[in-house]
Enzyme design. Structure first.
Site, mmCIF file in Angstrom:
data_model
loop_
_atom_site.group_PDB
_atom_site.id
_atom_site.type_symbol
_atom_site.label_atom_id
_atom_site.label_comp_id
_atom_site.label_asym_id
_atom_site.label_seq_id
_atom_site.Cartn_x
_atom_site.Cartn_y
_atom_site.Cartn_z
ATOM 1 N N ASP A 140 13.072 14.430 11.806
ATOM 2 C CA ASP A 140 12.440 14.432 13.131
ATOM 3 C C ASP A 140 11.725 13.123 13.448
ATOM 4 O OD1 ASP A 140 10.432 14.720 11.282
ATOM 5 O OD2 ASP A 140 9.754 16.686 11.969
ATOM 6 N N GLU A 203 3.905 16.117 -1.920
ATOM 7 C CA GLU A 203 4.956 15.388 -2.660
ATOM 8 C C GLU A 203 4.948 13.898 -2.326
ATOM 9 O OE1 GLU A 203 5.564 16.888 0.137
ATOM 10 O OE2 GLU A 203 6.784 15.412 1.171
ATOM 11 N N MET A 312 7.907 11.432 16.772
ATOM 12 C CA MET A 312 8.297 12.634 16.052
ATOM 13 C C MET A 312 8.734 13.707 17.055
ATOM 14 S SD MET A 312 6.196 14.891 13.294
ATOM 15 C CE MET A 312 6.031 16.357 14.302
ATOM 16 N N ARG A 317 5.749 24.830 12.775
ATOM 17 C CA ARG A 317 5.952 24.884 11.325
ATOM 18 C C ARG A 317 7.153 25.774 11.000
ATOM 19 N NH1 ARG A 317 3.091 23.145 7.448
ATOM 20 N NH2 ARG A 317 1.205 22.727 8.616
HETATM 21 N N1 UDH Z 1 12.619 20.161 6.792
HETATM 22 C C1 UDH Z 1 13.731 20.855 7.263
HETATM 23 N N2 UDH Z 1 13.661 22.201 7.385
HETATM 24 C C2 UDH Z 1 12.548 22.908 7.065
HETATM 25 C C3 UDH Z 1 11.435 22.205 6.596
HETATM 26 C C4 UDH Z 1 11.485 20.841 6.486
HETATM 27 O O1 UDH Z 1 14.759 20.261 7.577
HETATM 28 O O2 UDH Z 1 12.575 24.135 7.188
HETATM 29 C C5 UDH Z 1 12.723 18.704 6.559
HETATM 30 C C6 UDH Z 1 12.896 17.905 7.814
HETATM 31 O O3 UDH Z 1 13.630 16.738 7.526
HETATM 32 C C7 UDH Z 1 11.468 17.581 8.157
HETATM 33 C C8 UDH Z 1 10.899 17.291 6.785
HETATM 34 O O4 UDH Z 1 11.549 18.212 5.947
HETATM 35 O O5 UDH Z 1 11.377 16.502 9.024
HETATM 36 C C9 UDH Z 1 9.385 17.408 6.685
HETATM 37 O O6 UDH Z 1 8.960 18.719 7.041
HETATM 38 P P1 UDH Z 1 8.039 19.012 8.322
HETATM 39 O O7 UDH Z 1 8.670 18.404 9.525
HETATM 40 O O8 UDH Z 1 7.734 20.464 8.378
HETATM 41 O O9 UDH Z 1 6.726 18.261 8.007
HETATM 42 P P2 UDH Z 1 5.746 17.686 9.084
HETATM 43 O O10 UDH Z 1 4.562 17.194 8.336
HETATM 44 O O11 UDH Z 1 5.320 18.947 9.986
HETATM 45 O O12 UDH Z 1 6.469 16.760 9.971
HETATM 46 C C10 UDH Z 1 4.444 19.879 9.504
HETATM 47 C C11 UDH Z 1 4.416 21.111 10.423
HETATM 48 C C12 UDH Z 1 3.685 20.801 11.677
HETATM 49 C C13 UDH Z 1 3.442 22.050 12.461
HETATM 50 C C14 UDH Z 1 2.821 21.678 13.770
HETATM 51 C C15 UDH Z 1 2.648 22.872 14.653
HETATM 52 N N3 UDH Z 1 2.225 22.444 15.965
#
Ligand code: UDH
Length: 370
Positions: A140, A203, A312, A317
């Site tokens: 993303d 991680e 992004m 979540r």
């Molecule tokens: N990812 C997937 N599928 C999933 C989980 C994670 O493809 O079910 C991959 C994907 O490449 C993603 C990355 O793992 O970009 C990181 O996971 P994430 O996008 O969940 O992490 P981030 O910190 O978001 O970007 C956290 C959740 C935010 C919730 C906000 C609610 N408003």
């Protein structure tokens, strides 16, 4: 008598020259938006030079590196279309030879980003042993500037320094999340990524800790100081492994309270030099820099904050990727766990490899938390 035409052709092909260090066709800032719908057909239509499996090599110069781009993945097809739509043209302008690998976690057990990336490293190398650079990208995250070059550097690279969700700033100094890149040898030096972070978070900090653990000054740092007597417990520096005691003639490093001497990469940055603390009157700061510093440590390198900007794709979540409550304790122990937990201990079951026009999909079963 007829004269035979010369067989010498003036159009003999010139051998390709190495690609320029700074690609000439970059455009700089990009407009990135996710409101117009995207389809895989459109991405394919707009990227006819991309070969089956999402591979590309510049036609007009010899690329300096071969880059495998690894994306941890599950149920994010919608994001993937945008990612491919924006990234293929950017990478093409950046004149890299690359392959895109989607590492798709099979089943519905807890997500494990770092383990998927370990699998990606192994499988990309099986696909093409010439990969010498690995870029790990969330699905993303889209760079907003094509001068943020997706390649490997002398030091491990953190690309996603200015994400919109963090106000285009680094959220904290040791942040290594989102998009990062390691050469094959940098990756192997840290035993790859941890396999034991299930669910969201931690991680990336563990990986950052691994890089810094390798920067430990005990291996060949020619930094030394002169400090008579015990001067107490001194500067706390996570780069160098915590608080150290400066006793007499350590022969390795000298720390002054409130002042930290960073040994990073091949250079030594000294802060606060010149102010000898009164509580340690015999410190001689001039002795701090030894003439030949041979450090084989690592230091994260980053693009300029104005260039390393990212958008992004907003999302909720995901299911089965809840924040991992163990992450805070785990990242305290990286130095101990990294030797046993990493690429050396990786186990998985390959479910399927399928070559799509715009990417290679690797579906893999990686187990579940203990
Ligand atoms: N990812 C997937 N599928 C999933 C989980 C994670 O493809 O079910 C991959 C994907 O490449 C993603 C990355 O793992 O970009 C990181 O996971 P994430 O996008 O969940 O992490 P981030 O910190 O978001 O970007 C956290 C959740 C935010 C919730 C906000 C609610 N408003």
């Amino acid at each position: 008598p007829s004269t035979k035409p010369s067989t010498n052709q003036s159009t003999t092909e010139k051998p390709l020259q190495p690609c320029q260090e700074t690609p000439p066709g970059l455009v700089g800032r990009l407009l990135i938006e996710f409101s117009s719908p995207m389809s895989m057909e459109r991405v394919q239509r707009e990227n006819p030079d991309v070969r089956q499996g999402g591979k590309y090599s510049p036609p007009d110069c010899l690329p300096r590196q071969k880059v495998a781009i690894l994306i941890p993945f599950r149920h994010r097809e919608h994001h993937l279309k945008y990612w491919l739509h924006y990234l293929h043209p950017i990478l093409r302008r950046q004149k890299v030879a690359y392959g895109i690998y989607i590492i798709n976690q099979f089943g519905e057990d807890t997500f494990n980003r770092a383990k998927l990336l370990n699998v990606g490293f192994m499988e990309a190398l099986k696909d093409d042993e010439e990969y010498d650079c690995f870029i790990f990208s969330d699905v993303d995250l889209i760079p907003m500037d094509d001068r943020n070059l997706y390649r490997c550097y002398e030091q491990p690279r953190h690309f996603a320094v200015g994400m919109d969700k963090f106000g285009f700033r680094l959220p904290y100094a040791g942040y290594f999340g989102g998009v990062s890149g390691l050469s094959k040898s940098q990756f192997l030096k840290i035993n790859g990524f941890p396999n034991e972070y299930w669910g969201w978070g931690g991680e990336d900090d563990d990986i950052f800790n691994r890089l810094n653990a390798i920067a430990s000054p005990w291996t060949g740092v020619a930094v030394w100081g002169h400090c008579h007597g015990a001067c107490g417990t001194l500067g706390h520096d996570t780069d160098l492994g915590g608080a150290w005691l400066c006793s007499s003639w350590l022969g390795t490093a000298l720390f002054n309270q409130g002042q930290v001497y960073f040994a990073r990469g091949l250079t030594l940055e000294v802060s606060g030099l010149g102010s000898v603390p009164p509580w340690c009157p015999h410190t001689d700061p001039t002795l701090l820099l030894a003439p030949s510093i041979s450090l084989n440590g690592m230091k994260v390198s980053r693009p300029d904050i104005r260039i390393g900007r990212y958008r992004m794709i907003k999302h909720e979540r995901d299911k089965h990727n809840e924040p991992n409550p163990q992450r805070f304790t785990k990242i305290q122990n990286t130095k101990m766990t990294m030797k046993r937990d990493g690429i050396s201990s990786l186990q998985y079951r390959l479910v399927e490899i399928s070559r799509q026009p715009m990417y290679t999909n690797i579906t893999v079963e990686i187990g579940r938390p203990p």
